[in-house]
Design a protein around this motif. Structure first.
Motif, PDB file in Angstrom:
ATOM      1  N   GLY A 208       0.816  -1.208   0.000  1.00 54.88           N
ATOM      2  CA  GLY A 208       0.000   0.000   0.000  1.00 54.88           C
ATOM      3  C   GLY A 208       0.847   1.255   0.000  1.00 54.88           C
ATOM      4  N   MET A 209       1.911   1.266   0.805  1.00 62.77           N
ATOM      5  CA  MET A 209       2.794   2.433   0.838  1.00 62.77           C
ATOM      6  C   MET A 209       3.587   2.554  -0.459  1.00 62.77           C
ATOM      7  N   LEU A 210       3.996   1.427  -1.029  1.00 60.67           N
ATOM      8  CA  LEU A 210       4.705   1.466  -2.308  1.00 60.67           C
ATOM      9  C   LEU A 210       3.818   2.064  -3.388  1.00 60.67           C
ATOM     10  N   GLU A 211       2.560   1.630  -3.431  1.00 58.13           N
ATOM     11  CA  GLU A 211       1.641   2.150  -4.442  1.00 58.13           C
ATOM     12  C   GLU A 211       1.458   3.652  -4.283  1.00 58.13           C
ATOM     13  N   SER A 212       1.326   4.117  -3.040  1.00 61.37           N
ATOM     14  CA  SER A 212       1.176   5.556  -2.799  1.00 61.37           C
ATOM     15  C   SER A 212       2.453   6.308  -3.154  1.00 61.37           C
ATOM     16  N   ALA A 213       3.602   5.720  -2.814  1.00 57.97           N
ATOM     17  CA  ALA A 213       4.875   6.380  -3.104  1.00 57.97           C
ATOM     18  C   ALA A 213       5.089   6.549  -4.593  1.00 57.97           C
ATOM     19  N   CYS A 214       4.585   5.582  -5.366  1.00 56.99           N
ATOM     20  CA  CYS A 214       4.774   5.653  -6.820  1.00 56.99           C
ATOM     21  C   CYS A 214       3.947   6.763  -7.464  1.00 56.99           C
ATOM     22  N   ASP A 215       3.092   7.418  -6.710  1.00 57.75           N
ATOM     23  CA  ASP A 215       2.404   8.612  -7.203  1.00 57.75           C
ATOM     24  C   ASP A 215       3.333   9.818  -7.200  1.00 57.75           C
ATOM     25  N   PHE A 216       4.513   9.676  -6.568  1.00 60.36           N
ATOM     26  CA  PHE A 216       5.442  10.796  -6.423  1.00 60.36           C
ATOM     27  C   PHE A 216       6.748  10.544  -7.178  1.00 60.36           C
ATOM     28  N   THR A 217       6.699   9.686  -8.177  1.00 58.00           N
ATOM     29  CA  THR A 217       7.898   9.446  -8.977  1.00 58.00           C
ATOM     30  C   THR A 217       8.163  10.631  -9.905  1.00 58.00           C
ATOM     31  N   HIS A 218       9.399  10.720 -10.390  1.00 60.08           N
ATOM     32  CA  HIS A 218       9.719  11.735 -11.407  1.00 60.08           C
ATOM     33  C   HIS A 218      10.343  11.030 -12.608  1.00 60.08           C
ATOM     34  N   VAL A 219      10.037  11.528 -13.781  1.00 58.98           N
ATOM     35  CA  VAL A 219      10.490  10.893 -15.032  1.00 58.98           C
ATOM     36  C   VAL A 219      11.883  11.396 -15.378  1.00 58.98           C
ATOM     37  N   GLU A 220      12.739  10.439 -15.711  1.00 58.40           N
ATOM     38  CA  GLU A 220      14.108  10.779 -16.107  1.00 58.40           C
ATOM     39  C   GLU A 220      14.608   9.704 -17.061  1.00 58.40           C
ATOM     40  N   GLY A 221      14.975  10.125 -18.268  1.00 60.07           N
ATOM     41  CA  GLY A 221      15.491   9.185 -19.256  1.00 60.07           C
ATOM     42  C   GLY A 221      14.481   8.138 -19.673  1.00 60.07           C
ATOM     43  N   GLY A 222      13.207   8.476 -19.675  1.00 55.26           N
ATOM     44  CA  GLY A 222      12.177   7.535 -20.093  1.00 55.26           C
ATOM     45  C   GLY A 222      11.692   6.604 -19.010  1.00 55.26           C
ATOM     46  N   ASP A 223      12.338   6.634 -17.851  1.00 54.60           N
ATOM     47  CA  ASP A 223      11.914   5.798 -16.725  1.00 54.60           C
ATOM     48  C   ASP A 223      11.363   6.670 -15.596  1.00 54.60           C
ATOM     49  N   GLU A 224      10.546   6.029 -14.768  1.00 49.47           N
ATOM     50  CA  GLU A 224      10.087   6.716 -13.559  1.00 49.47           C
ATOM     51  C   GLU A 224      11.042   6.372 -12.424  1.00 49.47           C
ATOM     52  N   GLU A 229      13.299  11.048  -1.014  1.00 46.32           N
ATOM     53  CA  GLU A 229      12.628  12.309  -0.679  1.00 46.32           C
ATOM     54  C   GLU A 229      11.123  12.217  -0.871  1.00 46.32           C
ATOM     55  N   ALA A 230      10.701  11.340  -1.781  1.00 41.88           N
ATOM     56  CA  ALA A 230       9.268  11.201  -2.045  1.00 41.88           C
ATOM     57  C   ALA A 230       8.545  10.426  -0.945  1.00 41.88           C
ATOM     58  N   LEU A 231       9.306   9.792  -0.040  1.00 38.07           N
ATOM     59  CA  LEU A 231       8.670   8.926   0.952  1.00 38.07           C
ATOM     60  C   LEU A 231       8.079   9.682   2.136  1.00 38.07           C
ATOM     61  N   ALA A 232       8.552  10.912   2.345  1.00 39.97           N
ATOM     62  CA  ALA A 232       8.110  11.641   3.537  1.00 39.97           C
ATOM     63  C   ALA A 232       6.601  11.810   3.564  1.00 39.97           C
ATOM     64  N   ALA A 233       6.033  12.158   2.412  1.00 40.25           N
ATOM     65  CA  ALA A 233       4.585  12.384   2.358  1.00 40.25           C
ATOM     66  C   ALA A 233       3.810  11.082   2.507  1.00 40.25           C
ATOM     67  N   VAL A 234       4.453   9.966   2.166  1.00 39.72           N
ATOM     68  CA  VAL A 234       3.768   8.664   2.212  1.00 39.72           C
ATOM     69  C   VAL A 234       3.835   8.059   3.604  1.00 39.72           C
ATOM     70  N   ILE A 235       5.026   8.083   4.179  1.00 37.75           N
ATOM     71  CA  ILE A 235       5.209   7.438   5.473  1.00 37.75           C
ATOM     72  C   ILE A 235       4.711   8.322   6.596  1.00 37.75           C
ATOM     73  N   GLY A 236       5.109   9.595   6.572  1.00 39.68           N
ATOM     74  CA  GLY A 236       4.683  10.503   7.618  1.00 39.68           C
ATOM     75  C   GLY A 236       5.136   9.993   8.971  1.00 39.68           C
ATOM     76  N   HIS A 237       4.310  10.254   9.979  1.00 41.54           N
ATOM     77  CA  HIS A 237       4.603   9.749  11.331  1.00 41.54           C
ATOM     78  C   HIS A 237       4.041   8.347  11.445  1.00 41.54           C
ATOM     79  N   GLN A 238       4.916   7.401  11.613  1.00 44.49           N
ATOM     80  CA  GLN A 238       4.484   6.012  11.693  1.00 44.49           C
ATOM     81  C   GLN A 238       4.069   5.664  13.112  1.00 44.49           C
ATOM     82  N   ALA A 239       2.793   5.690  13.358  1.00 45.47           N
ATOM     83  CA  ALA A 239       2.296   5.300  14.676  1.00 45.47           C
ATOM     84  C   ALA A 239       2.522   3.814  14.870  1.00 45.47           C
ATOM     85  N   SER A 240       3.019   3.456  16.034  1.00 43.51           N
ATOM     86  CA  SER A 240       3.303   2.044  16.311  1.00 43.51           C
ATOM     87  C   SER A 240       2.348   1.509  17.355  1.00 43.51           C
TER      88      SER A 240
END
Length: 444
Positions: A208-224, A229-240
């Motif tokens: 689930g976090m991987l899928e959300s993180a992939c919304d924040f990819t950037h394109v470079e050389g034809g690849d995403e 740096e893109a993980l901060a918005a996805v992970i946030g504060h991880q409540a345990s």
């Protein structure tokens, strides 16, 4: 239609799309699904026995049930104990009777069934009409009645480790049919490791976090590209957080206790921090520390219990933020302090002795004499006031305060650790005074 017959579209969550369809695709739980292991053998033979799958969320309990049902060729009934009651269980039983073929009942969150619901299920599992696969995150020893538990083997699933979670995510990134393979996403193991640690052993959460993180990819050389740096918005504060009535709550308290007993102050602090960050009550930790002070430190460091009580008071006076330091203070002191369980052992011996002597009577000279009648009966007569005795000790075994006619037993056996070594020396010195006094009485 069986779950594996469904063709999930791209709108379905990645974790659902990537659910393994065969044991060879299954990641983790090798003690159960590895070569020659119990669930692997069931899948290979097609003979599935009633079982309860016990493990944390996201470890593949539902997926295992689906795979076993597929290999057995049995009709699969699915119920969730959150929604199901006796009515739904009876309906599943009637469907099993009507199709006249082996039926496997997958019952999610079986720990939520009450006793009457479990009783409604029992005869059909016992007769073999239903093969039960129950799934639970709670300890079945406490949540499933003994009759049902005796008819189903418990298989324990464990949280996936970081390497296994990275493998799960790599498969999703490379799978062009069900995963994200068409997007050609470039990501290194460092980034996946961060996601894996944040997922805390839960494959569903990792995907689930991987899928959300992939919304924040950037394109470079034809690849995403997915960078950290893109993980901060996805992970946030991880409540345990954890279930305060569940095993993890008590496991952490146990880990705190055993770490302090083993004089491992850093491990004790780690488990206390995890306990508090998960929403545990700090006073539960202090109560455990108070128990440790007497049970595991005792007179080896007689400051231990007062210090814990002071920490308890400090927490209540200072509030949570500053008070947590007082708890850590007490925990470190208990960890570093010399250890002795002599008090705990002495108390256990005393309780056992008292239980075996129901007619135990207080010696007359120790009894109170508030009235003339009691005084005439000898209450208090012969009692030696310790403060009037030489060295503050009434020497002699005849005045050991022990009940008459009962064999003497030394409950308290001080260790030679810390201050308790001094206690042992004092007791030995007093025993010598007793022996000298007894010898003097014999000569008289």
């Amino acid at each position: 239609m069986e779950l594996f017959d469904q063709i999930p579209d791209d709108s379905a969550p990645l974790a659902f799309r990537m659910r393994p369809r065969h044991l060879d695709d299954y990641v983790g739980q090798q003690a159960l699904v590895g070569p020659g292991q119990p669930l692997r053998r069931m899948a290979e033979t097609g003979v599935v026995r009633s079982m309860i799958l016990w493990g944390p969320p996201g470890t593949g309990k539902t997926t295992l049930a689906e795979i076993l049902a597929q290999h057995s060729g049995a009709h699969l009934e699915r119920l969730s104990a959150v929604m199901a009651g006796v009515k739904e269980i009876r309906a599943a039983v009637e469907r099993a009777r009507s199709i006249q073929s082996p039926t496997l009942l997958f019952l999610d969150e079986i720990h939520r069934l009450n006793k009457s619901q479990q009783d409604a299920l029992l005869p059909h599992v016992e007769s073999g009409l239903l093969t039960l696969i129950g799934a639970t995150t709670e300890n079945p020893s406490f949540e499933v009645n003994s009759a049902l538990l005796s008819r189903a083997r418990v298989h324990v699933l464990t949280s996936l480790d970081e390497t296994e979670l990275i493998e799960v995510m790599r498969r999703a990134l490379n799978d062009a049919e069900r995963g994200l393979g068409k997007r050609r996403i470039v990501v290194n193991d460092e980034v996946l490791g961060i996601l894996a640690r944040a997922a805390a052993g839960d494959a569903r959460r990792a995907l689930g976090m991987l899928e959300s993180a992939c919304d924040f990819t950037h394109v470079e050389g034809g690849d995403e590209h997915l960078n950290r740096e893109a993980l901060a918005a996805v992970i946030g504060h991880q409540a345990s957080a954890f279930d305060k009535q569940g095993d993890h709550y008590y496991d952490l308290l146990s880990a705190i206790h055993k770490s302090i007993r083993s004089s491992r102050q850093d491990a004790a602090l780690l488990y206390i921090a995890r306990f508090l960050q998960g929403g545990g009550d700090p006073l539960d930790v202090v109560r455990r520390l108070a128990a440790i002070a007497s049970e595991d430190v005792g007179n080896a460091d007689s400051r231990a219990l007062p210090l814990v009580m002071a920490a308890w008071d400090a927490y209540l006076r200072l509030g949570d933020y500053e008070g947590q330091r007082a708890i850590a203070h007490a925990a470190i002191h208990l960890s570093v302090a010399p250890k002795s369980n002599a008090i705990d052992q002495a108390w256990n011996r005393a309780k056992a002795y008292a239980a075996a002597q129901p007619r135990l009577e207080v010696p007359t000279y120790l009894r109170n004499a508030p009235t003339k009648l009691m005084e005439s009966l000898g209450h208090g007569h012969g009692y030696r006031y310790a403060h009037n005795e030489p060295q503050g000790y009434p020497a002699g075994s005849a005045h050991d305060c022990w009940p008459a006619g009962l064999p003497y037993e030394a409950f308290y056996q001080p260790s030679d650790h810390g201050q308790e070594k001094r206690y042992a020396q004092i007791m030995a010195w007093r025993a010598e005074l007793d022996a000298q006094a007894d010898q003097g009485e014999e000569r008289d």
